[in-house]
Write a protein that holds these residues in place. Structure first.
Motif, mmCIF file in Angstrom:
data_model
loop_
_atom_site.group_PDB
_atom_site.id
_atom_site.type_symbol
_atom_site.label_atom_id
_atom_site.label_comp_id
_atom_site.label_asym_id
_atom_site.label_seq_id
_atom_site.Cartn_x
_atom_site.Cartn_y
_atom_site.Cartn_z
ATOM 1 N N LEU A 80 1.627 -9.207 52.986
ATOM 2 C CA LEU A 80 2.264 -8.856 51.722
ATOM 3 C C LEU A 80 1.795 -7.469 51.301
ATOM 4 C CD1 LEU A 80 4.075 -9.768 49.356
ATOM 5 C CD2 LEU A 80 2.043 -10.810 48.330
ATOM 6 N N VAL A 81 2.762 -6.585 51.059
ATOM 7 C CA VAL A 81 2.489 -5.168 50.802
ATOM 8 C C VAL A 81 2.981 -4.793 49.407
ATOM 9 C CG1 VAL A 81 2.877 -2.814 51.649
ATOM 10 C CG2 VAL A 81 2.874 -4.746 53.270
ATOM 11 N N GLY A 82 2.196 -4.028 48.672
ATOM 12 C CA GLY A 82 2.626 -3.587 47.353
ATOM 13 C C GLY A 82 2.228 -2.158 47.072
ATOM 14 N N HIS A 83 3.112 -1.428 46.408
ATOM 15 C CA HIS A 83 2.849 -0.033 46.021
ATOM 16 C C HIS A 83 2.682 0.070 44.516
ATOM 17 C CE1 HIS A 83 4.553 3.992 44.703
ATOM 18 N NE2 HIS A 83 3.504 4.355 45.434
ATOM 19 N N SER A 84 1.641 0.769 44.077
ATOM 20 C CA SER A 84 1.462 1.108 42.671
ATOM 21 C C SER A 84 1.416 -0.151 41.798
ATOM 22 C CB SER A 84 2.567 2.078 42.237
ATOM 23 O OG SER A 84 2.282 2.674 41.002
ATOM 24 N N TRP A 85 2.348 -0.279 40.849
ATOM 25 C CA TRP A 85 2.416 -1.472 39.990
ATOM 26 C C TRP A 85 2.489 -2.741 40.825
ATOM 27 C CZ3 TRP A 85 2.172 -4.768 36.176
ATOM 28 C CH2 TRP A 85 3.085 -5.824 36.085
ATOM 29 N N ALA A 86 3.131 -2.699 41.987
ATOM 30 C CA ALA A 86 3.269 -3.894 42.812
ATOM 31 C C ALA A 86 1.938 -4.388 43.351
ATOM 32 C CB ALA A 86 4.251 -3.659 43.958
ATOM 33 N N GLY A 87 0.881 -3.556 43.266
ATOM 34 C CA GLY A 87 -0.434 -4.072 43.586
ATOM 35 C C GLY A 87 -0.820 -5.216 42.661
ATOM 36 N N THR A 88 -0.479 -5.086 41.387
ATOM 37 C CA THR A 88 -0.706 -6.186 40.449
ATOM 38 C C THR A 88 0.137 -7.393 40.833
ATOM 39 O OG1 THR A 88 -1.248 -4.661 38.651
ATOM 40 C CG2 THR A 88 -0.548 -6.875 38.024
ATOM 41 N N PRO A 168 13.420 1.733 35.625
ATOM 42 C CA PRO A 168 12.446 1.661 34.532
ATOM 43 C C PRO A 168 11.672 0.353 34.554
ATOM 44 C CG PRO A 168 14.621 1.153 33.702
ATOM 45 C CD PRO A 168 14.810 1.550 35.137
ATOM 46 N N VAL A 169 10.483 0.371 33.982
ATOM 47 C CA VAL A 169 9.631 -0.803 33.932
ATOM 48 C C VAL A 169 9.390 -1.193 32.480
ATOM 49 C CG1 VAL A 169 7.516 0.582 33.985
ATOM 50 C CG2 VAL A 169 7.446 -1.807 34.751
ATOM 51 N N LYS A 170 9.363 -2.469 32.214
ATOM 52 C CA LYS A 170 9.021 -2.968 30.887
ATOM 53 C C LYS A 170 7.535 -2.734 30.656
ATOM 54 C CE LYS A 170 10.170 -5.406 27.127
ATOM 55 N NZ LYS A 170 11.200 -4.982 26.148
ATOM 56 N N MET A 171 7.203 -1.872 29.720
ATOM 57 C CA MET A 171 5.821 -1.440 29.558
ATOM 58 C C MET A 171 4.883 -2.583 29.175
ATOM 59 S SD MET A 171 5.900 1.718 30.408
ATOM 60 C CE MET A 171 4.315 2.333 29.858
ATOM 61 N N ALA A 172 5.413 -3.618 28.535
ATOM 62 C CA ALA A 172 4.573 -4.750 28.156
ATOM 63 C C ALA A 172 3.978 -5.455 29.370
ATOM 64 C CB ALA A 172 5.393 -5.750 27.330
ATOM 65 N N ALA A 173 4.585 -5.263 30.547
ATOM 66 C CA ALA A 173 4.060 -5.897 31.760
ATOM 67 C C ALA A 173 2.645 -5.428 32.060
ATOM 68 C CB ALA A 173 4.966 -5.593 32.940
ATOM 69 N N PHE A 174 2.335 -4.185 31.675
ATOM 70 C CA PHE A 174 1.017 -3.634 31.965
ATOM 71 C C PHE A 174 -0.077 -4.265 31.101
ATOM 72 C CE2 PHE A 174 3.313 0.577 33.099
ATOM 73 C CZ PHE A 174 3.691 0.049 34.317
ATOM 74 N N GLU A 175 0.341 -4.977 30.069
ATOM 75 C CA GLU A 175 -0.625 -5.635 29.180
ATOM 76 C C GLU A 175 -0.787 -7.119 29.500
ATOM 77 O OE1 GLU A 175 -2.385 -3.923 27.162
ATOM 78 O OE2 GLU A 175 -1.286 -2.026 27.194
ATOM 79 N N THR A 176 -0.133 -7.601 30.545
ATOM 80 C CA THR A 176 -0.184 -9.017 30.911
ATOM 81 C C THR A 176 -1.313 -9.263 31.906
ATOM 82 O OG1 THR A 176 2.209 -9.179 30.642
ATOM 83 C CG2 THR A 176 1.115 -10.958 31.844
ATOM 84 N N PRO A 177 -2.249 -10.145 31.589
ATOM 85 C CA PRO A 177 -3.335 -10.408 32.540
ATOM 86 C C PRO A 177 -2.848 -11.239 33.726
ATOM 87 C CG PRO A 177 -3.558 -11.815 30.604
ATOM 88 C CD PRO A 177 -2.424 -10.874 30.312
ATOM 89 N N VAL A 178 -3.415 -10.963 34.879
ATOM 90 C CA VAL A 178 -3.099 -11.794 36.040
ATOM 91 C C VAL A 178 -3.916 -13.083 35.953
ATOM 92 C CG1 VAL A 178 -2.529 -9.815 37.491
ATOM 93 C CG2 VAL A 178 -4.853 -10.706 37.495
ATOM 94 N N LYS A 179 -3.359 -14.147 36.489
ATOM 95 C CA LYS A 179 -4.040 -15.440 36.469
ATOM 96 C C LYS A 179 -4.849 -15.675 37.734
ATOM 97 C CE LYS A 179 -0.412 -17.483 33.596
ATOM 98 N NZ LYS A 179 0.677 -18.505 33.522
ATOM 99 N N ASN A 180 -4.417 -15.051 38.829
ATOM 100 C CA ASN A 180 -5.068 -15.234 40.120
ATOM 101 C C ASN A 180 -5.300 -13.880 40.765
ATOM 102 O OD1 ASN A 180 -4.698 -18.318 40.419
ATOM 103 N ND2 ASN A 180 -2.609 -17.597 40.015
#
Length: 247
Positions: A80-88, A168-180
C-alpha cells in the motif's frame, strides 16, 4: 538508492507462501491518480498488478473507505503506497489484512490518536506551499506559487496541467485523528524528495525515522511521483520483495 528495479522485478518475494504481486496506490491532496501513470507503467511491465485509488479528499473517513474498497478486491498480500496526505490515509487503512507493507512517498505518518496537523508542530514553515481556503472549507494550492511549492522540477506546461487539474481537499480532514497506525505492525519504506517544498525536510525525515521506515532520498520536488517514477517504483519493488521478511 535501491538496486535496479528491472533486476529486482524478475522475481516477486512471497509472504506466507504467496507472491506479493499487488500494489495499491493512494494519491495525495491537490492531485488525483493520473500523475502515477509513470509508476504504474514501470510496475505493470514487471508483472505487478497495480490499482490506483481515486480518493475523494472529503474527509479522512471517506478517503480510508475508498482505499479499503480497493484493498478488499485484492486477491492476496498487497503493498500500500501513499503520497503526502495519503500517508495519513494508508496509516489508517493499512491495518487491512491484505496489506503486507507500506510505502510513504514524501508522506505524512501520524501515530494513533494524532492528527495530520499535529505533524507540522515544531518544524519550519513552507512559504512556497500556499493553500487558499474556500468559504466551504476546501483548500486549493495558490496558482501563483503552485509550481514552486508543488512541482518545481516539472516543465512549465506540466506544472500548469497539475495546477489546473488539482483536486481540492476538505481542510477539516487534517484535524481528524487517526485511530490506527498500521506502521506499528507493518514494515514501512519511505521515499523522500530532497527538494520538497510542501514539507520541512526535517519533518519528513523525522516522521520516516519515527516509524522505522527504510529511507530512500531522491532529488525531486513534492511531485516526485510524476517526475521520478523510476525511483519511486524501485522502492515499491523493494517493499514487494522484502515485506514478508521485514518483521
Amino acid at each position: 538508492m535501491v538496486a535496479d528495479a528491472a533486476t529486482e522485478g524478475r522475481s516477486l518475494m512471497s509472504t506466507n507462501g504467496r507472491e506479493i504481486k499487488n500494489v495499491v496506490i493512494v494519491h495525495g491532496a491537490f492531485a488525483d491518480g493520473s500523475g502515477w501513470r509513470g509508476v504504474y507503467d514501470k510496475l505493470t511491465t514487471q508483472g505487478y498488478r497495480v490499482k490506483i485509488v481515486q480518493n475523494p479528499l472529503t474527509s479522512l473517513e471517506e478517503d480510508v473507505a475508498a482505499t479499503t474498497r480497493v484493498l478488499d478486491k485484492q486477491d492476496g498480500p498487497t503493498i500500500l503506497v501513499g503520497h503526502s496526505w495519503a500517508g495519513t490515509v494508508i496509516t489508517e487503512a493499512g491495518v487491512h489484512p491484505n496489506v503486507a507493507g507500506l510505502v510513504y512517498v514524501s508522506a505524512l505518518a501520524p501515530d494513533a490518536g494524532e492528527t495530520t496537523a499535529q505533524q507540522y508542530e515544531g518544524f519550519g514553515p513552507t512559504p512556497d506551499f500556499v493553500i487558499d481556503v474556500t468559504e466551504d472549507g476546501y483548500g486549493f494550492l495558490n496558482p501563483d506559487t503552485f509550481k514552486a511549492g508543488f512541482a518545481a522540477d516539472t516543465s512549465d506546461a506540466d506544472a500548469a496541467f497539475l495546477r489546473d487539474s488539482q483536486a481540492p481537499v476538505k481542510m477539516a480532514a487534517f484535524e481528524t485523528p487517526v485511530k490506527n497506525a498500521a506502521w506499528r505492525d507493518k514494515p514501512s519504506w519511505a521515499v523522500i524528495a530532497s527538494e520538497d517544498r510542501a514539507f520541512d525536510q526535517a519533518m519528513l525525515q523525522h516522521m520516516a525515522k519515527r516509524i522505522g521506515a527504510k529511507i530512500t532520498n531522491v532529488s525531486a520536488s513534492h511531485a516526485l511521483f510524476t517526475t521520478q517514477p523510476g525511483a519511486v517504483a524501485d522502492v515499491i519493488v523493494t517493499a514487494a520483495q522484502n515485506a514478508g521478511n521485514a518483521r
